[in-house]
Design a protein around this motif. Structure first.
Motif, PDB file in Angstrom:
ATOM      1  N   THR A 102       0.799  -1.230   0.000  1.00 37.08           N
ATOM      2  CA  THR A 102       0.000   0.000   0.000  1.00 37.08           C
ATOM      3  C   THR A 102       0.839   1.291   0.000  1.00 37.08           C
ATOM      4  O   THR A 102       0.271   2.375  -0.058  1.00 37.08           O
ATOM      5  CB  THR A 102      -0.968   0.031   1.206  1.00 37.08           C
ATOM      6  N   ASN A 103       2.151   1.177   0.077  1.00 34.55           N
ATOM      7  CA  ASN A 103       3.008   2.361   0.006  1.00 34.55           C
ATOM      8  C   ASN A 103       4.333   1.971  -0.647  1.00 34.55           C
ATOM      9  O   ASN A 103       5.408   2.312  -0.178  1.00 34.55           O
ATOM     10  CB  ASN A 103       3.213   2.968   1.391  1.00 34.55           C
ATOM     11  N   ASP A 107      -0.444   5.734  -2.829  1.00 37.12           N
ATOM     12  CA  ASP A 107      -1.489   6.769  -2.821  1.00 37.12           C
ATOM     13  C   ASP A 107      -2.884   6.199  -2.628  1.00 37.12           C
ATOM     14  O   ASP A 107      -3.741   6.262  -3.518  1.00 37.12           O
ATOM     15  CB  ASP A 107      -1.437   7.608  -4.107  1.00 37.12           C
ATOM     16  N   CYS A 139      -6.313   8.780   1.896  1.00 30.89           N
ATOM     17  CA  CYS A 139      -5.100   9.051   2.675  1.00 30.89           C
ATOM     18  C   CYS A 139      -4.451  10.346   2.208  1.00 30.89           C
ATOM     19  O   CYS A 139      -4.505  10.687   1.028  1.00 30.89           O
ATOM     20  CB  CYS A 139      -4.093   7.908   2.519  1.00 30.89           C
ATOM     21  N   ASP A 140      -3.813  11.033   3.162  1.00 35.08           N
ATOM     22  CA  ASP A 140      -3.113  12.260   2.817  1.00 35.08           C
ATOM     23  C   ASP A 140      -1.657  12.249   3.274  1.00 35.08           C
ATOM     24  O   ASP A 140      -1.008  13.282   3.333  1.00 35.08           O
ATOM     25  CB  ASP A 140      -3.836  13.479   3.393  1.00 35.08           C
ATOM     26  N   SER A 141      -1.147  11.046   3.588  1.00 33.26           N
ATOM     27  CA  SER A 141       0.251  10.935   4.000  1.00 33.26           C
ATOM     28  C   SER A 141       0.769   9.537   3.701  1.00 33.26           C
ATOM     29  O   SER A 141      -0.002   8.585   3.560  1.00 33.26           O
ATOM     30  CB  SER A 141       0.397  11.213   5.502  1.00 33.26           C
ATOM     31  N   GLU A 173       2.339   7.721   5.783  1.00 35.16           N
ATOM     32  CA  GLU A 173       2.050   6.894   6.958  1.00 35.16           C
ATOM     33  C   GLU A 173       0.653   6.286   6.858  1.00 35.16           C
ATOM     34  O   GLU A 173       0.442   5.125   7.192  1.00 35.16           O
ATOM     35  CB  GLU A 173       2.190   7.709   8.249  1.00 35.16           C
ATOM     36  N   CYS A 174      -0.317   7.073   6.390  1.00 34.26           N
ATOM     37  CA  CYS A 174      -1.676   6.569   6.193  1.00 34.26           C
ATOM     38  C   CYS A 174      -1.676   5.467   5.135  1.00 34.26           C
ATOM     39  O   CYS A 174      -2.255   4.396   5.333  1.00 34.26           O
ATOM     40  CB  CYS A 174      -2.618   7.698   5.803  1.00 34.26           C
ATOM     41  N   ASP A 175      -1.006   5.716   4.003  1.00 29.26           N
ATOM     42  CA  ASP A 175      -0.901   4.695   2.952  1.00 29.26           C
ATOM     43  C   ASP A 175      -0.292   3.419   3.514  1.00 29.26           C
ATOM     44  O   ASP A 175      -0.788   2.315   3.269  1.00 29.26           O
ATOM     45  CB  ASP A 175      -0.007   5.185   1.800  1.00 29.26           C
ATOM     46  N   ARG A 216      -2.713   1.464   5.673  1.00 32.65           N
ATOM     47  CA  ARG A 216      -4.008   1.089   5.091  1.00 32.65           C
ATOM     48  C   ARG A 216      -4.140  -0.417   4.878  1.00 32.65           C
ATOM     49  O   ARG A 216      -5.247  -0.957   4.909  1.00 32.65           O
ATOM     50  CB  ARG A 216      -4.218   1.849   3.778  1.00 32.65           C
ATOM     51  N   TYR A 260      -6.270  -2.159   7.460  1.00 31.74           N
ATOM     52  CA  TYR A 260      -7.714  -1.984   7.304  1.00 31.74           C
ATOM     53  C   TYR A 260      -8.256  -2.896   6.209  1.00 31.74           C
ATOM     54  O   TYR A 260      -9.344  -3.462   6.345  1.00 31.74           O
ATOM     55  CB  TYR A 260      -8.041  -0.520   6.983  1.00 31.74           C
TER      56      TYR A 260
END
Length: 146
Positions: free
Chosen positions: A46-47, A69, A73-75, A77-79, A82, A85
Motif C-alpha cells: 500500500t506504500n 497513494d 489518505c493524505d500521507s 504513513e496513512c498509505d 491502510r 484496514y
C-alpha cells in the motif's frame, strides 16, 4: 516479522500475510519476507517505494490502487497503514477482487490485462495460487469495491 516466524518453523504455517512489508532497512536484508516462509504467502502493498517494499515477495502480491497513494489518505504513513484496514475488512467480507498482472510494474500502473482474478485477504488460504494482482478500493469503509 511474519516471515522470520515462518522461517523458524520451516515454513509450516498454512497462511501468512505480509501487510505492507517495510522497504527501509529491508531492501537488501536477508530477513525480508519470502514466498517460502509459509505454505501460502500473500502480500498487500500500500506504500510501495516509499515506506514499503516495491517488488513482489510472496506467492501472491496485491497492489491495491497501484500500491501507492491510497484513496482517502493524505500521507505516506496513512498509505503504509491502510493494508491493516484492508485485511481486517477482508476477514469480515471475504476479500477484495484483484485482477492478474504480468509484472509488479503493471500492477503499479494498473496495466493488467491477463486473464484471472483472485480475492485478496480473507480467512482461507489460496494455496497453489501465485501471481501479481491489481485492485481499486474506496476512500472510506467499506473499502472493497467487490
Amino acid at each position: 516479522m511474519a516471515g522470520i516466524i515462518g522461517r523458524n518453523v520451516n515454513g509450516n504455517i498454512a497462511y501468512l500475510t505480509a501487510l505492507e512489508p517495510a522497504l527501509p532497512g529491508f531492501i537488501t536484508n536477508d530477513h525480508k519476507f519470502r514466498a517460502n516462509d509459509g505454505a501460502y504467502t500473500e502480500v498487500i502493498h500500500t506504500n510501495a517505494g516509499l515506506l514499503g517494499y516495491v517488488s513482489d515477495l510472496g506467492h501472491v502480491d496485491f497492489y491495491p490502487n497501484g500500491g501507492t497513494d491510497m484513496p482517502g489518505c493524505d500521507s505516506a504513513e496513512c498509505d503504509h497503514a491502510r493494508s491493516y484496514y484492508y485485511l481486517g475488512e477482508s476477514l469480515i467480507s471475504g476479500g477484495f477482487t484483484g485482477r492478474r498482472c504480468a509484472t509488479y510494474v503493471g500492477a503499479m500502473t494498473g496495466n493488467c490485462v491477463l486473464w484471472g482474478n483472485l480475492n485478496m485477504g480473507g480467512l482461507v488460504p489460496k494455496t497453489g495460487s501465485s501471481g501479481i494482482f491489481y485492485l481499486e478500493t474506496n476512500a472510506a469503509p467499506p473499502f472493497s469495491r467487490g
